[in-house]
Scaffold this motif. Structure first.
Motif, mmCIF file in Angstrom:
data_model
loop_
_atom_site.group_PDB
_atom_site.id
_atom_site.type_symbol
_atom_site.label_atom_id
_atom_site.label_comp_id
_atom_site.label_asym_id
_atom_site.label_seq_id
_atom_site.Cartn_x
_atom_site.Cartn_y
_atom_site.Cartn_z
ATOM 1 N N PRO A 50 0.821 -1.213 0.000
ATOM 2 C CA PRO A 50 0.000 0.000 0.000
ATOM 3 C C PRO A 50 0.857 1.267 0.000
ATOM 4 O O PRO A 50 1.901 1.324 0.660
ATOM 5 C CB PRO A 50 -0.814 -0.106 1.304
ATOM 6 N N VAL A 86 -5.208 6.230 -0.971
ATOM 7 C CA VAL A 86 -4.425 5.018 -0.711
ATOM 8 C C VAL A 86 -4.501 4.180 -1.976
ATOM 9 O O VAL A 86 -5.595 3.910 -2.486
ATOM 10 C CB VAL A 86 -4.984 4.217 0.482
ATOM 11 N N TYR A 132 -1.927 1.167 -4.535
ATOM 12 C CA TYR A 132 -0.965 0.066 -4.405
ATOM 13 C C TYR A 132 0.154 0.215 -5.422
ATOM 14 O O TYR A 132 -0.047 0.749 -6.514
ATOM 15 C CB TYR A 132 -1.689 -1.275 -4.553
ATOM 16 N N ARG A 181 -5.194 -2.123 -9.605
ATOM 17 C CA ARG A 181 -5.698 -3.488 -9.390
ATOM 18 C C ARG A 181 -6.920 -3.746 -10.259
ATOM 19 O O ARG A 181 -7.128 -4.862 -10.718
ATOM 20 C CB ARG A 181 -6.041 -3.693 -7.903
#
Lengths: 135, 135
Positions: free
Chosen positions: A31, A45, A47, A67
């Motif tokens: 993260p 936030v 990744y 993602r």
């Protein structure tokens, strides 16, 4: 190549050493918490995989791993909301990073139209209140 | 029970609605970014399951899920570094939370002995520099 392989590193090397040796999860991600370099506010936030982290360091602009799209994501490439990275920090066990950025374009980062993704606060009973203005 | 089941909610309900309907990952967790309520500084990144999130809202003290110990983690229960939660915020897709806390005890949060877990910054070449003092 700015990342160090953790293999052979001691706990102490990782926790207090001077080499960036991040720990990615089973999906190869960690993260990234993105904050406004001037106000400190948490903007989003997301990744990063190893490539995104290296690109971020090399270019000075935030790159993430999307993602949902399953691809490298140069933040702002289409929206103009490029994030100039003033500082990248890593935590003790090297499994999370903090970016301090200057958002470009309209100054936003959230697809819903707010300056930050955290535009709602939660009360004790689970009621959410929006306390920011849309851009 | 302060959490709402996402089943049947629309994208709009989730992204701009007024019900806390968090999305937990395959392990039943979401990342929690803990910041200092006064300075805004990012102190740590940890994980919450539904129970930890509910306990945090109910008690006003930060609870996480310890992935290493596989148990509910009332931060500070043994160290004294209890975190009084002044505000809990959630992002647009409701898969990450930000806590704004007042750290108790010695004011720290990191097991290495620093006030924050992010006590090192990374240079472009992957060199880490510690720029905080130990407590």
């Amino acid at each position: 190549m700015s990342l160090t392989d953790r293999t052979g590193l001691t706990k102490s090397d990782i926790e207090t050493g001077d080499r960036l040796a991040p720990k990615f999860d089973a999906d190869g991600l960690l993260p990234a918490v993105t904050t406004d370099a001037d106000t400190g506010e948490v903007l989003m936030v997301a990744y990063m995989n190893a490539e995104a982290l290296e690109k971020t360091l090399e270019t000075g602009e935030a790159h993430y791993w999307s993602r949902s799209r399953g691809e490298l994501w140069h933040k702002g490439a289409t929206s103009g909301q490029v994030q100039i990275v003033k500082e990248l920090r890593i935590d003790c066990d090297q499994d999370a990073v903090v970016l301090r950025v200057r958002p470009q374009g309209d100054g936003g980062c959230c697809h819903v139209g707010f300056r930050t993704c955290f535009f709602r606060k939660a009360d004790k009973d689970g009621t959410l209140t929006t306390d920011q203005e849309r851009l």
